[in-house]
Design an enzyme around this catalytic site. Structure first.
Site, PDB file in Angstrom:
ATOM      1  N   MET A   1      -2.471  -7.212   6.291  1.00  0.00           N
ATOM      2  CA  MET A   1      -3.550  -7.997   5.670  1.00  0.00           C
ATOM      3  C   MET A   1      -3.078  -8.614   4.353  1.00  0.00           C
ATOM      4  O   MET A   1      -3.861  -8.753   3.409  1.00  0.00           O
ATOM      5  CB  MET A   1      -4.770  -7.108   5.410  1.00  0.00           C
ATOM      6  CG  MET A   1      -5.247  -6.314   6.613  1.00  0.00           C
ATOM      7  SD  MET A   1      -6.565  -5.153   6.167  1.00  0.00           S
ATOM      8  CE  MET A   1      -6.584  -4.076   7.594  1.00  0.00           C
ATOM      9  N   SER A   2      -1.788  -8.928   4.261  1.00  0.00           N
ATOM     10  CA  SER A   2      -1.280  -9.423   2.969  1.00  0.00           C
ATOM     11  C   SER A   2      -0.041 -10.277   3.176  1.00  0.00           C
ATOM     12  O   SER A   2       0.204 -10.792   4.261  1.00  0.00           O
ATOM     13  CB  SER A   2      -0.923  -8.228   2.066  1.00  0.00           C
ATOM     14  OG  SER A   2       0.224  -7.549   2.561  1.00  0.00           O
TER      15      SER A   2
ATOM     16  N   ALA B   1       2.637  -2.482   3.914  1.00  0.00           N
ATOM     17  CA  ALA B   1       2.403  -1.513   4.987  1.00  0.00           C
ATOM     18  C   ALA B   1       1.836  -2.306   6.163  1.00  0.00           C
ATOM     19  O   ALA B   1       0.996  -3.181   5.968  1.00  0.00           O
ATOM     20  CB  ALA B   1       1.397  -0.470   4.524  1.00  0.00           C
TER      21      ALA B   1
ATOM     22  N   ASN C   1       1.866   2.848  10.903  1.00  0.00           N
ATOM     23  CA  ASN C   1       1.101   3.349  12.054  1.00  0.00           C
ATOM     24  C   ASN C   1       1.440   2.482  13.243  1.00  0.00           C
ATOM     25  O   ASN C   1       1.826   1.329  13.072  1.00  0.00           O
ATOM     26  CB  ASN C   1      -0.415   3.272  11.767  1.00  0.00           C
ATOM     27  CG  ASN C   1      -0.860   1.879  11.375  1.00  0.00           C
ATOM     28  OD1 ASN C   1      -0.497   1.365  10.300  1.00  0.00           O
ATOM     29  ND2 ASN C   1      -1.631   1.251  12.224  1.00  0.00           N
TER      30      ASN C   1
ATOM     31  N   HIS D   1      -5.920  -8.649  -2.177  1.00  0.00           N
ATOM     32  CA  HIS D   1      -6.129  -9.005  -0.768  1.00  0.00           C
ATOM     33  C   HIS D   1      -7.371  -9.874  -0.634  1.00  0.00           C
ATOM     34  O   HIS D   1      -8.335  -9.722  -1.395  1.00  0.00           O
ATOM     35  CB  HIS D   1      -6.323  -7.745   0.079  1.00  0.00           C
ATOM     36  CG  HIS D   1      -5.224  -6.725  -0.042  1.00  0.00           C
ATOM     37  ND1 HIS D   1      -5.198  -5.785  -1.046  1.00  0.00           N
ATOM     38  CD2 HIS D   1      -4.123  -6.510   0.712  1.00  0.00           C
ATOM     39  CE1 HIS D   1      -4.114  -5.020  -0.903  1.00  0.00           C
ATOM     40  NE2 HIS D   1      -3.447  -5.438   0.149  1.00  0.00           N
TER      41      HIS D   1
ATOM     42  N   HIS E   1      -6.565   4.185   6.876  1.00  0.00           N
ATOM     43  CA  HIS E   1      -5.807   3.940   5.641  1.00  0.00           C
ATOM     44  C   HIS E   1      -5.163   5.237   5.154  1.00  0.00           C
ATOM     45  O   HIS E   1      -4.127   5.207   4.491  1.00  0.00           O
ATOM     46  CB  HIS E   1      -6.731   3.336   4.578  1.00  0.00           C
ATOM     47  CG  HIS E   1      -5.998   2.757   3.403  1.00  0.00           C
ATOM     48  ND1 HIS E   1      -5.019   1.783   3.512  1.00  0.00           N
ATOM     49  CD2 HIS E   1      -6.083   3.035   2.077  1.00  0.00           C
ATOM     50  CE1 HIS E   1      -4.550   1.479   2.319  1.00  0.00           C
ATOM     51  NE2 HIS E   1      -5.167   2.235   1.424  1.00  0.00           N
TER      52      HIS E   1
ATOM     53  N   SER F   1       0.828  -1.212   0.000  1.00  0.00           N
ATOM     54  CA  SER F   1       0.000   0.000   0.000  1.00  0.00           C
ATOM     55  C   SER F   1       0.854   1.250   0.000  1.00  0.00           C
ATOM     56  O   SER F   1       1.689   1.442   0.895  1.00  0.00           O
ATOM     57  CB  SER F   1      -0.885   0.040   1.250  1.00  0.00           C
ATOM     58  OG  SER F   1      -1.961  -0.837   1.119  1.00  0.00           O
TER      59      SER F   1
ATOM     60  N   TYR G   1      -9.609  -9.523   1.639  1.00  0.00           N
ATOM     61  CA  TYR G   1     -10.803  -8.726   1.973  1.00  0.00           C
ATOM     62  C   TYR G   1     -11.449  -8.094   0.741  1.00  0.00           C
ATOM     63  O   TYR G   1     -12.590  -7.639   0.793  1.00  0.00           O
ATOM     64  CB  TYR G   1     -10.474  -7.653   3.025  1.00  0.00           C
ATOM     65  CG  TYR G   1      -9.465  -6.607   2.589  1.00  0.00           C
ATOM     66  CD1 TYR G   1      -9.798  -5.592   1.710  1.00  0.00           C
ATOM     67  CD2 TYR G   1      -8.156  -6.660   3.047  1.00  0.00           C
ATOM     68  CE1 TYR G   1      -8.864  -4.649   1.293  1.00  0.00           C
ATOM     69  CE2 TYR G   1      -7.223  -5.730   2.651  1.00  0.00           C
ATOM     70  CZ  TYR G   1      -7.582  -4.722   1.768  1.00  0.00           C
ATOM     71  OH  TYR G   1      -6.659  -3.808   1.354  1.00  0.00           O
ATOM     72  N   GLU G   2     -10.727  -8.078  -0.392  1.00  0.00           N
ATOM     73  CA  GLU G   2     -11.341  -7.572  -1.635  1.00  0.00           C
ATOM     74  C   GLU G   2     -12.305  -8.609  -2.216  1.00  0.00           C
ATOM     75  O   GLU G   2     -12.992  -8.339  -3.200  1.00  0.00           O
ATOM     76  CB  GLU G   2     -10.256  -7.251  -2.667  1.00  0.00           C
ATOM     77  CG  GLU G   2      -9.371  -6.082  -2.284  1.00  0.00           C
ATOM     78  CD  GLU G   2      -8.226  -5.879  -3.270  1.00  0.00           C
ATOM     79  OE1 GLU G   2      -8.470  -5.298  -4.344  1.00  0.00           O
ATOM     80  OE2 GLU G   2      -7.096  -6.320  -2.970  1.00  0.00           O
TER      81      GLU G   2
ATOM     82  N   HIS H   1      -2.923   1.186  -4.578  1.00  0.00           N
ATOM     83  CA  HIS H   1      -2.494   0.037  -5.398  1.00  0.00           C
ATOM     84  C   HIS H   1      -2.869   0.334  -6.848  1.00  0.00           C
ATOM     85  O   HIS H   1      -4.030   0.182  -7.246  1.00  0.00           O
ATOM     86  CB  HIS H   1      -3.179  -1.252  -4.930  1.00  0.00           C
ATOM     87  CG  HIS H   1      -2.722  -1.698  -3.571  1.00  0.00           C
ATOM     88  ND1 HIS H   1      -1.772  -2.667  -3.375  1.00  0.00           N
ATOM     89  CD2 HIS H   1      -3.079  -1.258  -2.337  1.00  0.00           C
ATOM     90  CE1 HIS H   1      -1.561  -2.831  -2.077  1.00  0.00           C
ATOM     91  NE2 HIS H   1      -2.353  -1.984  -1.428  1.00  0.00           N
TER      92      HIS H   1
HETATM   93  O1  R1P Z   1      -0.347  -5.136   2.874  1.00  0.00           O
HETATM   94  P1  R1P Z   1      -0.517  -3.941   2.022  1.00  0.00           P
HETATM   95  O2  R1P Z   1      -1.065  -4.277   0.690  1.00  0.00           O
HETATM   96  O3  R1P Z   1       0.755  -3.141   1.926  1.00  0.00           O
HETATM   97  O4  R1P Z   1      -1.598  -2.978   2.717  1.00  0.00           O
HETATM   98  C1  R1P Z   1      -1.887  -2.865   4.100  1.00  0.00           C
HETATM   99  O5  R1P Z   1      -2.533  -1.638   4.265  1.00  0.00           O
HETATM  100  C2  R1P Z   1      -3.960  -1.805   4.079  1.00  0.00           C
HETATM  101  C3  R1P Z   1      -4.660  -1.264   5.290  1.00  0.00           C
HETATM  102  O6  R1P Z   1      -4.369   0.072   5.505  1.00  0.00           O
HETATM  103  C4  R1P Z   1      -4.193  -3.294   3.975  1.00  0.00           C
HETATM  104  O7  R1P Z   1      -4.363  -3.667   2.639  1.00  0.00           O
HETATM  105  C5  R1P Z   1      -2.930  -3.865   4.553  1.00  0.00           C
HETATM  106  O8  R1P Z   1      -2.667  -5.165   4.104  1.00  0.00           O
HETATM  107  N1  GUN Z   2      -4.239  -5.303   9.964  1.00  0.00           N
HETATM  108  C1  GUN Z   2      -3.568  -4.167   9.813  1.00  0.00           C
HETATM  109  N2  GUN Z   2      -3.090  -3.855   8.614  1.00  0.00           N
HETATM  110  C2  GUN Z   2      -2.415  -2.707   8.499  1.00  0.00           C
HETATM  111  N3  GUN Z   2      -1.825  -2.175   7.430  1.00  0.00           N
HETATM  112  C3  GUN Z   2      -1.270  -1.000   7.802  1.00  0.00           C
HETATM  113  N4  GUN Z   2      -1.493  -0.786   9.100  1.00  0.00           N
HETATM  114  C4  GUN Z   2      -2.205  -1.834   9.554  1.00  0.00           C
HETATM  115  C5  GUN Z   2      -2.729  -2.175  10.826  1.00  0.00           C
HETATM  116  O1  GUN Z   2      -2.604  -1.459  11.822  1.00  0.00           O
HETATM  117  N5  GUN Z   2      -3.412  -3.358  10.902  1.00  0.00           N
END
Ligand code: R1P
Ligand code: GUN
Length: 323
Positions: A250-251, A147, A274, A117, A288, A64, A119-120, A95
């Site tokens: 989440m990836s 991220a 964060n 992802h 986000h 991200s 969740y998509e 993305h």
């Molecule tokens: O893992 P990437 O794609 O970098 O993105 C991260 O940031 C997004 C949440 O802010 C989610 O998609 C999480 O997986």
């Molecule tokens: N699950 C999760 N994904 C993220 N991607 C970027 N920051 C976060 C977070 O705090 N939690």
């Protein structure tokens, strides 16, 4: 020199399925339970190979807000995902949704500017499907970026965590990008996952980050993938902390599992965008917007680090099975 942006329309499964039996093939390949057969992945790989002169052996997945690395490539061939047969499309802010093939410091690289992802709405195997496309194109080393939220209280926003290990939560619950019949052409039914994040690459990178002036912001740690799209509750974060997680996202995990299954050497890092909020008495919230802002702010250093890792990978050389 910038080469053309390919927009050849979607050949894809429809074309493959045309001429009798289309219903059957459509159902087989688009059903969420069934990973694409080898031939479908090969169609995507052949499509890309036929439209670029480059033969990258290194792949990159941009997390991200981290897609700017792809802008650094020279002599680029650009393929929006919706023009590549059988490819999913990116739906998340930050993305861009295109495959960029080019050179970085003279090394051929293919770079996913955006990922998929769970969740998509994509099953795990589809999130990781581009890794198999890379494999069939000849890629044998993979740099994965993401991220993530910092759980380790020693971390700060903007730190870069080299991933030394992951916890595959979806795996605990019985889901895996490798679920289904195993295709031995990629790898074994039961692949090992220790040393998933190559030890040599991690050591060399840690030795060299000083030259980039990044020694104070580079850490090592354990990453966990949760399904999202919700950020975590305080109780969930406390649980993750207890089991030794340093950063949450989440990836990444499905991509790494699939890459290791087919013998790729993997390096991955998280940008701590964060700090996770592990207390109740606060109005602060994960967002986000903060994720993208931190990623944008740290872009230059991340590019420097990625360049270093790609240099180490290309100088080392590696072929599947070298371990
Ligand atoms: O893992 P990437 O794609 O970098 O993105 C991260 O940031 C997004 C949440 O802010 C989610 O998609 C999480 O997986
Ligand atoms: N699950 C999760 N994904 C993220 N991607 C970027 N920051 C976060 C977070 O705090 N939690």
């Amino acid at each position: 020199m910038e080469r053309k942006q390919h927009q050849n329309g979607r050949a894809g499964l429809r074309a493959l399925a045309s001429g009798g039996g289309s219903m059957c093939l459509e159902q087989t390949v688009s059903g969420d339970d069934t990973p694409y057969p080898y031939e479908v992945i090969k169609e995507s790989a052949d499509f890309l190979l036929s439209r670029t002169k480059l033969r990258p052996k290194i792949g990159v997945i941009c997390g991200s807000g981290l897609g700017a690395l792809a802008e650094q490539l020279e002599d680029r061939d650009i393929f929006p995902y919706d023009t590549i047969p059988n490819f999913p499309v990116s739906t998340v802010a930050g993305h861009a949704g295109r495959m960029v093939i080019g050179t970085l410091d003279g090394v051929a690289v293919m770079c996913m500017q955006g990922r998929f992802h769970s969740y998509e709405g994509y099953p795990l195997w589809k999130c990781a499907m581009p890794v198999r496309v890379m494999k069939l194109m000849g890629v044998d080393q993979l740099l994965v970026t993401n991220a993530a939220g910092g759980i380790n209280r020693q971390f700060n926003i903007g730190d870069i965590m080299i991933i030394k290990d992951h916890i595959n939560m979806q795996g605990f619950a019985g889901d895996s990008p490798l679920r289904g019949r195993n295709d031995e052409r990629y790898g074994p039914r039961f692949p090992a996952m220790n040393n998933a994040y190559d030890r040599t690459l991690r050591q060399k990178t840690l030795e060299l980050v000083k030259e980039l002036g990044l020694q104070d912001v580079v850490r090592e740690g354990v990453y966990v993938m949760l399904g999202g799209p919700t950020y975590e509750t305080v109780a969930e974060l406390n649980l993750l902390r207890v089991v030794g997680v340093d950063a949450v996202g989440m990836s990444t995990v499905p991509e790494v599992v699939v890459a290791r299954h087919c013998g790729m050497r993997v390096f991955a890092f998280s940008l701590i965008t964060n700090m996770c909020i592990i207390e109740y008495e606060t109005e602060a919230k994960a967002s986000h917007t903060e994720v993208i802002e931190t990623a944008t702010m740290r872009q230059k250093d991340l590019q420097k680090l990625a360049r270093l890792i790609i240099k180490i990978m290309s100088e080392d050389g590696y072929e599947a099975g070298d371990e």
